[in-house]
Scaffold this motif. Sequence first.
Motif, PDB file in Angstrom:
ATOM      1  N   PRO A 175       0.791  -1.238   0.000  1.00  0.00           N
ATOM      2  CA  PRO A 175       0.000   0.000   0.000  1.00  0.00           C
ATOM      3  C   PRO A 175       0.816   1.277   0.000  1.00  0.00           C
ATOM      4  N   ALA A 176       1.981   1.293   0.637  1.00  0.00           N
ATOM      5  CA  ALA A 176       2.796   2.513   0.622  1.00  0.00           C
ATOM      6  C   ALA A 176       3.332   2.769  -0.785  1.00  0.00           C
ATOM      7  N   ILE A 177       3.762   1.705  -1.463  1.00  0.00           N
ATOM      8  CA  ILE A 177       4.226   1.849  -2.854  1.00  0.00           C
ATOM      9  C   ILE A 177       3.060   2.258  -3.740  1.00  0.00           C
ATOM     10  N   ARG A 178       1.916   1.620  -3.566  1.00  0.00           N
ATOM     11  CA  ARG A 178       0.732   1.964  -4.365  1.00  0.00           C
ATOM     12  C   ARG A 178       0.381   3.442  -4.218  1.00  0.00           C
ATOM     13  N   ASP A 179       0.335   3.928  -2.985  1.00  0.00           N
ATOM     14  CA  ASP A 179      -0.066   5.318  -2.762  1.00  0.00           C
ATOM     15  C   ASP A 179       0.979   6.281  -3.317  1.00  0.00           C
ATOM     16  N   TRP A 180       2.244   5.926  -3.196  1.00  0.00           N
ATOM     17  CA  TRP A 180       3.320   6.775  -3.738  1.00  0.00           C
ATOM     18  C   TRP A 180       3.228   6.867  -5.258  1.00  0.00           C
ATOM     19  N   THR A 181       3.024   5.739  -5.922  1.00  0.00           N
ATOM     20  CA  THR A 181       2.941   5.793  -7.387  1.00  0.00           C
ATOM     21  C   THR A 181       1.695   6.548  -7.835  1.00  0.00           C
ATOM     22  N   ARG A 182       0.643   6.481  -7.054  1.00  0.00           N
ATOM     23  CA  ARG A 182      -0.555   7.249  -7.397  1.00  0.00           C
ATOM     24  C   ARG A 182      -0.350   8.744  -7.148  1.00  0.00           C
ATOM     25  N   ARG A 183       0.453   9.085  -6.141  1.00  0.00           N
ATOM     26  CA  ARG A 183       0.795  10.504  -5.950  1.00  0.00           C
ATOM     27  C   ARG A 183       1.532  11.041  -7.169  1.00  0.00           C
ATOM     28  N   ILE A 184       2.446  10.247  -7.693  1.00  0.00           N
ATOM     29  CA  ILE A 184       3.183  10.681  -8.884  1.00  0.00           C
ATOM     30  C   ILE A 184       2.227  10.843 -10.059  1.00  0.00           C
ATOM     31  N   ALA A 185       1.329   9.880 -10.240  1.00  0.00           N
ATOM     32  CA  ALA A 185       0.382   9.950 -11.354  1.00  0.00           C
ATOM     33  C   ALA A 185      -0.577  11.121 -11.234  1.00  0.00           C
ATOM     34  N   ALA A 186      -0.765  11.632 -10.001  1.00  0.00           N
ATOM     35  CA  ALA A 186      -1.669  12.767  -9.782  1.00  0.00           C
ATOM     36  C   ALA A 186      -0.993  14.115  -9.997  1.00  0.00           C
ATOM     37  N   LEU A 187       0.325  14.121 -10.227  1.00  0.00           N
ATOM     38  CA  LEU A 187       1.028  15.386 -10.423  1.00  0.00           C
ATOM     39  C   LEU A 187       0.603  16.036 -11.740  1.00  0.00           C
ATOM     40  N   PRO A 188       0.563  17.369 -11.777  1.00  0.00           N
ATOM     41  CA  PRO A 188       0.228  18.043 -13.035  1.00  0.00           C
ATOM     42  C   PRO A 188       1.195  17.630 -14.148  1.00  0.00           C
ATOM     43  N   ASP A 189       0.653  17.391 -15.325  1.00  0.00           N
ATOM     44  CA  ASP A 189       1.407  17.055 -16.532  1.00  0.00           C
ATOM     45  C   ASP A 189       1.962  15.637 -16.543  1.00  0.00           C
ATOM     46  N   PHE A 190       1.530  14.792 -15.585  1.00  0.00           N
ATOM     47  CA  PHE A 190       1.978  13.403 -15.634  1.00  0.00           C
ATOM     48  C   PHE A 190       1.587  12.780 -16.969  1.00  0.00           C
ATOM     49  N   PRO A 191       2.550  12.197 -17.694  1.00  0.00           N
ATOM     50  CA  PRO A 191       2.213  11.548 -18.971  1.00  0.00           C
ATOM     51  C   PRO A 191       1.664  10.150 -18.710  1.00  0.00           C
ATOM     52  N   ALA A 192       0.495   9.864 -19.247  1.00  0.00           N
ATOM     53  CA  ALA A 192      -0.151   8.580 -18.996  1.00  0.00           C
ATOM     54  C   ALA A 192       0.744   7.428 -19.447  1.00  0.00           C
ATOM     55  N   MET A 193       0.670   6.334 -18.698  1.00  0.00           N
ATOM     56  CA  MET A 193       1.435   5.130 -19.012  1.00  0.00           C
ATOM     57  C   MET A 193       0.496   3.940 -18.901  1.00  0.00           C
ATOM     58  N   PRO A 194       0.335   3.135 -19.958  1.00  0.00           N
ATOM     59  CA  PRO A 194      -0.537   1.964 -19.851  1.00  0.00           C
ATOM     60  C   PRO A 194      -0.122   1.064 -18.701  1.00  0.00           C
ATOM     61  N   GLY A 195      -1.092   0.731 -17.845  1.00  0.00           N
ATOM     62  CA  GLY A 195      -0.834  -0.158 -16.719  1.00  0.00           C
ATOM     63  C   GLY A 195      -0.489   0.557 -15.431  1.00  0.00           C
ATOM     64  N   TRP A 196      -0.272   1.880 -15.476  1.00  0.00           N
ATOM     65  CA  TRP A 196       0.062   2.636 -14.257  1.00  0.00           C
ATOM     66  C   TRP A 196      -1.234   3.077 -13.601  1.00  0.00           C
ATOM     67  N   PRO A 197      -1.589   2.520 -12.431  1.00  0.00           N
ATOM     68  CA  PRO A 197      -2.864   2.877 -11.809  1.00  0.00           C
ATOM     69  C   PRO A 197      -2.901   4.338 -11.365  1.00  0.00           C
ATOM     70  N   ALA A 198      -4.002   4.988 -11.620  1.00  0.00           N
ATOM     71  CA  ALA A 198      -4.212   6.353 -11.148  1.00  0.00           C
ATOM     72  C   ALA A 198      -4.964   6.309  -9.826  1.00  0.00           C
ATOM     73  N   GLU A 199      -5.101   7.451  -9.199  1.00  0.00           N
ATOM     74  CA  GLU A 199      -5.810   7.535  -7.914  1.00  0.00           C
ATOM     75  C   GLU A 199      -7.234   7.024  -8.071  1.00  0.00           C
ATOM     76  N   GLY A 200      -7.596   6.090  -7.201  1.00  0.00           N
ATOM     77  CA  GLY A 200      -8.977   5.626  -7.155  1.00  0.00           C
ATOM     78  C   GLY A 200      -9.308   4.508  -8.124  1.00  0.00           C
ATOM     79  N   GLY A 201      -8.312   3.992  -8.863  1.00  0.00           N
ATOM     80  CA  GLY A 201      -8.644   2.914  -9.786  1.00  0.00           C
ATOM     81  C   GLY A 201      -7.419   2.306 -10.385  1.00  0.00           C
ATOM     82  N   GLU A 202      -7.651   1.295 -11.190  1.00  0.00           N
ATOM     83  CA  GLU A 202      -6.527   0.589 -11.810  1.00  0.00           C
ATOM     84  C   GLU A 202      -6.165   1.256 -13.121  1.00  0.00           C
TER      85      GLU A 202
END
Length: 202
Positions: A175-202
């Motif tokens: 869960p700590a890794i999951r939440d950290w990677t979702r924090r990164i994905a929530a940053l402005p201008d994050f470039p989408a990556m197939p398979g990288w879960p965003a906040e609140g979903g896969e």
Amino acid sequence: MIRLYASELSGNAHKVRMALAFLGLDWDERATDAAARRTDAFRALNPMAQIPVYVEGDFILRDSQAILAYLAARHRPGEWDGRTPQERGAIMVWLSHAANEIFNGPALLRAERLFGWSVDRERAAAVAMRILPVVEAHLAGRDWLVGGRLTIADLAASPYLALIGDAGLDLDDWPAIRDWTRRIAALPDFPAMPGWPAEGGE
């Protein structure tokens, strides 16, 4: 204009893609598949025949960790590559983990499943099970790997950990890794990556 030789599903390429996007830099991405990497033209850019390769004018740089270090030194000195000797050393630890344990564990398991690479699955799984608890414990109570802010440590280490679902592992087990990677994905201008879960979903 910056040119980035990459492929859509490469976690190593995505490290550089994230850095460029977060820096607000424009780049021309050249899709470079395995066949293209075997050509003489590409080997002139990178004799190791690997992606990513970063080209800026006459300057050519290979290796995702090296490219991150260059971009940090050029555009975010101190903020991204360490404000003190202690931070710089700590960031280097994570760049080393990204190139070694994270690549030789989760990334190889993913490459076997997605790309049909021939890997020593038992060894890769053992390496993954050594590094994942280390990262999980380090991130417990922290938002970022070093210094309480985004650094190239986070950019280097996160893609293949965010993508462990592709490796047959469950990100929710960490869960700590999951939440950290979702924090990164929530940053402005994050470039989408197939398979990288965003906040609140896969």
